[in-house]
Design an enzyme around this catalytic site. Sequence first.
Site, PDB file in Angstrom:
ATOM      1  N   GLY A   4      45.468  38.136  11.841  1.00  0.00           N
ATOM      2  CA  GLY A   4      45.526  37.415  13.150  1.00  0.00           C
ATOM      3  C   GLY A   4      46.650  36.509  13.266  1.00  0.00           C
ATOM      4  O   GLY A   4      47.312  35.927  12.381  1.00  0.00           O
ATOM      5  N   GLN A  49      52.090  29.747  16.481  1.00  0.00           N
ATOM      6  CA  GLN A  49      52.420  29.892  15.250  1.00  0.00           C
ATOM      7  C   GLN A  49      53.943  30.533  15.160  1.00  0.00           C
ATOM      8  O   GLN A  49      54.254  30.656  14.153  1.00  0.00           O
ATOM      9  CB  GLN A  49      51.187  30.876  14.387  1.00  0.00           C
ATOM     10  CG  GLN A  49      50.057  30.191  13.984  1.00  0.00           C
ATOM     11  CD  GLN A  49      49.348  31.041  13.417  1.00  0.00           C
ATOM     12  OE1 GLN A  49      48.398  32.117  13.969  1.00  0.00           O
ATOM     13  NE2 GLN A  49      49.339  30.780  11.977  1.00  0.00           N
ATOM     14  N   CYS A 109      45.577  30.405   5.924  1.00  0.00           N
ATOM     15  CA  CYS A 109      46.434  30.586   7.345  1.00  0.00           C
ATOM     16  C   CYS A 109      48.042  30.782   7.047  1.00  0.00           C
ATOM     17  O   CYS A 109      48.519  30.083   6.131  1.00  0.00           O
ATOM     18  CB  CYS A 109      46.302  29.084   7.941  1.00  0.00           C
ATOM     19  SG  CYS A 109      47.105  29.003   9.638  1.00  0.00           S
ATOM     20  N   LEU A 110      48.582  31.529   7.831  1.00  0.00           N
ATOM     21  CA  LEU A 110      49.727  31.908   7.696  1.00  0.00           C
ATOM     22  C   LEU A 110      50.964  30.502   7.900  1.00  0.00           C
ATOM     23  O   LEU A 110      51.877  30.536   7.289  1.00  0.00           O
ATOM     24  CB  LEU A 110      50.383  32.837   8.881  1.00  0.00           C
ATOM     25  CG  LEU A 110      49.886  34.212   8.487  1.00  0.00           C
ATOM     26  CD1 LEU A 110      50.116  35.164   9.657  1.00  0.00           C
ATOM     27  CD2 LEU A 110      50.265  34.769   7.143  1.00  0.00           C
ATOM     28  N   HIS A 145      39.060  31.380  14.114  1.00  0.00           N
ATOM     29  CA  HIS A 145      40.357  30.840  13.528  1.00  0.00           C
ATOM     30  C   HIS A 145      41.557  30.786  14.644  1.00  0.00           C
ATOM     31  O   HIS A 145      41.915  29.717  14.854  1.00  0.00           O
ATOM     32  CB  HIS A 145      40.629  31.531  12.329  1.00  0.00           C
ATOM     33  CG  HIS A 145      42.101  31.160  11.624  1.00  0.00           C
ATOM     34  ND1 HIS A 145      41.780  30.328  10.387  1.00  0.00           N
ATOM     35  CD2 HIS A 145      43.071  31.480  11.772  1.00  0.00           C
ATOM     36  CE1 HIS A 145      43.155  30.265   9.925  1.00  0.00           C
ATOM     37  NE2 HIS A 145      44.014  30.591  10.843  1.00  0.00           N
ATOM     38  N   GLU A 146      41.470  31.962  15.125  1.00  0.00           N
ATOM     39  CA  GLU A 146      42.528  32.117  16.197  1.00  0.00           C
ATOM     40  C   GLU A 146      42.231  31.342  17.377  1.00  0.00           C
ATOM     41  O   GLU A 146      43.352  30.582  17.909  1.00  0.00           O
ATOM     42  CB  GLU A 146      43.030  33.530  16.382  1.00  0.00           C
ATOM     43  CG  GLU A 146      43.471  34.341  15.200  1.00  0.00           C
ATOM     44  CD  GLU A 146      44.456  33.701  14.534  1.00  0.00           C
ATOM     45  OE1 GLU A 146      45.332  33.234  14.979  1.00  0.00           O
ATOM     46  OE2 GLU A 146      44.384  34.236  13.298  1.00  0.00           O
ATOM     47  N   HIS A 199      43.314  27.532  16.642  1.00  0.00           N
ATOM     48  CA  HIS A 199      44.833  27.547  16.825  1.00  0.00           C
ATOM     49  C   HIS A 199      45.366  27.040  18.172  1.00  0.00           C
ATOM     50  O   HIS A 199      46.001  26.191  18.569  1.00  0.00           O
ATOM     51  CB  HIS A 199      45.549  28.746  16.383  1.00  0.00           C
ATOM     52  CG  HIS A 199      45.904  28.872  14.961  1.00  0.00           C
ATOM     53  ND1 HIS A 199      46.756  27.747  14.304  1.00  0.00           N
ATOM     54  CD2 HIS A 199      45.784  29.562  13.987  1.00  0.00           C
ATOM     55  CE1 HIS A 199      46.898  28.037  13.022  1.00  0.00           C
ATOM     56  NE2 HIS A 199      46.298  29.171  12.783  1.00  0.00           N
TER      57      HIS A 199
END
Length: 184
Positions: free
Chosen positions: A58, A63, A106-107, A148-149, A152
């Site tokens: 995702g 991001q 997380c990226l 999670h997304e 963000h």
Amino acid sequence: MARTRPRIPGSNGTVHPVVPWAQTVLRAPCATVTTFDDQLERLVEDLFATMYAADGVGLAANQIGVGLRVFVFDCPDDEDVRHLGHLVNPVLVEADGVQVRGEEGCLSLPGLRAPTPRWDRALVRGQDLTGADLEIEGTGFFARCLQHESDHLDGTVFLNRLTGLTRFRADRKAARADWYHRAT
């Protein structure tokens, strides 16, 4: 008649650097999308391309430095059913069921992973690239991805969901990471 292959999301996109957590764009709520045009379609393509290049499941627009309420996903659920898509202006409207503490990363916080509490079911409402209403429900790992997304886009990362010793250890590890100190 020639058969055409389905277009792979992100195949026409540009890979962008993933913004590290210390940058302010990740810590502020994202703006609502009001224009559904080619630029929005390009953003979704770029999000897919970047997500795949970073080996994620995702990715939210902030991001890659774009403060708009958009995210993409290519994520399995606990039965290994693949969920592929995007949401514009998503809102997490329900998160319930059993709360599961599962490993999360997380990226934008590379190398940091911690057991994070999330609900086992999530329902998100938003729109597609044309502005048509969408409703996406997920369970298990896919529910974790949707939560999670959505976080963000509200300026939150999984680190903010941790408490106690788990939070202390994650904060200590984050403070030692190169990306932690690269604020803008």
